[in-house]
Scaffold this motif. Sequence first.
Motif, mmCIF file in Angstrom:
data_model
loop_
_atom_site.group_PDB
_atom_site.id
_atom_site.type_symbol
_atom_site.label_atom_id
_atom_site.label_comp_id
_atom_site.label_asym_id
_atom_site.label_seq_id
_atom_site.Cartn_x
_atom_site.Cartn_y
_atom_site.Cartn_z
ATOM 1 N N GLY A 141 0.811 -1.210 0.000
ATOM 2 C CA GLY A 141 0.000 0.000 0.000
ATOM 3 C C GLY A 141 0.847 1.264 0.000
ATOM 4 O O GLY A 141 2.033 1.236 0.328
ATOM 5 N N LYS A 142 0.222 2.379 -0.358
ATOM 6 C CA LYS A 142 0.949 3.638 -0.508
ATOM 7 C C LYS A 142 1.326 4.279 0.819
ATOM 8 O O LYS A 142 2.144 5.200 0.866
ATOM 9 C CB LYS A 142 0.104 4.625 -1.323
ATOM 10 C CG LYS A 142 -0.115 4.201 -2.767
ATOM 11 C CD LYS A 142 -0.762 5.300 -3.577
ATOM 12 C CE LYS A 142 0.192 6.460 -3.773
ATOM 13 N NZ LYS A 142 -0.348 7.492 -4.668
ATOM 14 N N ASP A 143 0.730 3.806 1.921
ATOM 15 C CA ASP A 143 0.979 4.430 3.217
ATOM 16 C C ASP A 143 2.107 3.760 4.000
ATOM 17 O O ASP A 143 2.359 4.123 5.149
ATOM 18 C CB ASP A 143 -0.302 4.417 4.064
ATOM 19 C CG ASP A 143 -1.408 5.248 3.430
ATOM 20 O OD1 ASP A 143 -1.077 6.284 2.829
ATOM 21 O OD2 ASP A 143 -2.593 4.848 3.527
ATOM 22 N N CYS A 144 2.763 2.785 3.395
ATOM 23 C CA CYS A 144 3.868 2.082 4.064
ATOM 24 C C CYS A 144 5.059 3.027 4.196
ATOM 25 O O CYS A 144 5.675 3.415 3.191
ATOM 26 C CB CYS A 144 4.250 0.830 3.262
ATOM 27 S SG CYS A 144 5.580 -0.131 4.003
ATOM 28 N N TYR A 145 5.412 3.376 5.433
ATOM 29 C CA TYR A 145 6.424 4.414 5.679
ATOM 30 C C TYR A 145 7.798 4.038 5.139
ATOM 31 O O TYR A 145 8.438 4.820 4.424
ATOM 32 C CB TYR A 145 6.497 4.711 7.182
ATOM 33 C CG TYR A 145 7.504 5.773 7.535
ATOM 34 C CD1 TYR A 145 7.309 7.092 7.129
ATOM 35 C CD2 TYR A 145 8.651 5.466 8.257
ATOM 36 C CE1 TYR A 145 8.239 8.084 7.448
ATOM 37 C CE2 TYR A 145 9.590 6.437 8.585
ATOM 38 C CZ TYR A 145 9.375 7.743 8.172
ATOM 39 O OH TYR A 145 10.301 8.710 8.470
ATOM 40 N N TRP A 146 8.268 2.829 5.484
ATOM 41 C CA TRP A 146 9.617 2.452 5.050
ATOM 42 C C TRP A 146 9.703 2.342 3.532
ATOM 43 O O TRP A 146 10.746 2.647 2.939
ATOM 44 C CB TRP A 146 10.055 1.126 5.700
ATOM 45 C CG TRP A 146 9.355 -0.107 5.204
ATOM 46 C CD1 TRP A 146 8.277 -0.721 5.760
ATOM 47 C CD2 TRP A 146 9.687 -0.877 4.035
ATOM 48 N NE1 TRP A 146 7.911 -1.823 5.021
ATOM 49 C CE2 TRP A 146 8.763 -1.953 3.961
ATOM 50 C CE3 TRP A 146 10.660 -0.776 3.047
ATOM 51 C CZ2 TRP A 146 8.800 -2.899 2.938
ATOM 52 C CZ3 TRP A 146 10.708 -1.728 2.026
ATOM 53 C CH2 TRP A 146 9.774 -2.770 1.984
#
Length: 396
Positions: A141-146
């Motif tokens: 997903g686009k919200d994965c920080y790393w």
Amino acid sequence: MHPSAIDPQGLIDLKNLIVIAICLLLSPYMAKFFRLPISAMEIILGAVVAYFGFISTSENFKLLANVGFYYLMFIAGMEVNLRLLFNMPKDLLKKSFYYITLLYLISLVLVFSIEKLSYIFIIIIPVMSVGLLSVLFKEFGKDCYWLKISMLVATLAEVISIILLTIMGALLRNSSVFELGQSIFYLTLFLSLCLLVFKLLGVLFWWYPQLKIVLMPWEDKNEKDIRFCMAIFILIIAAMVVAKLEIALGAFIAGSFIATFFDHKKDLEHKLSSFGYGFLIPIFFIYIGSTFNVKILSDYTVVLNAVILLFVMMALRIVSAGVFVKSIGLKNTVLFGLSHSMPLTLLIATATLSYNVKLISENLYSALILTALLEAVVVMSLIKFISNYKKVVSEN
């Protein structure tokens, strides 16, 4: 007898299309069955169908695969908002350069410490590409920080890789000093123009925000947004061909501009990626698999060299990624390093260029191609396993 309405080359292309269609249909189910990433499964399918002669060499197949690769880079660019890249926090920018510098320094030490190893491996080992990295956004997903940090850092690293590859290509083609300078000039000019256009568009859309809506309306039965994106994609490719620069870089930057200035169209990326991942991009993966000669797996030295190179490239990135451990944690640092260990196309491009000018042997060339394919399969699977490890343990 009634003559065939299709010429021999047409029959080859028709057969290839039928085989590709079957691979497209089966790959999601086979990937789920074998618990492999779908892109890795498509590469394996390409190698298998080519080995059994179900798919043949064809310029049209190669052309379609190249379009798929450029489209992959275009979609990868759409994951990068240039505002975030140009406004990267100083701490992140500093760590990014530490990471990239470490990659090349360790590679330099490694190559000089091994006798008879070509100096070209100083560029080959740290080479980086964001192409397959964009596939991970489908998984996490686009919200994965790393992963967002990984994409930003990989973008900087790929630009450096392409600059070095451009210079290396000009040098190895026995170009004159003038031609070498011309290649570097065109590359510098292109990057400078991109920066200038970014600044100008920022000012233009700030003064006239409605211009975005004119180019990409909220609702449009004629799909103006898709047409606009495809026009930008094609024009950038044409410009890169004329300037004799790396097309992948242009396609990536084109996608980045779309993501940066037309972020009001929330469904745009989904519409573009659905077509890409459903058709063009799988053809690229199938083609890459089809170029691999399965028979070299019987050569012990080629397989051993490929495994060693795979381990070295993964280890080098994980060790260098240690500069981010305080920011994203140990597990995410490992995932970060692994996510950069899939420079499929740039690794193959560098290996091909090196082999054509006799800098590496045929065995080393085959080992590099095998390494590129193994990275796509092994690294994708490792990332999926590590990211799901806690979930599996907790369920058991």
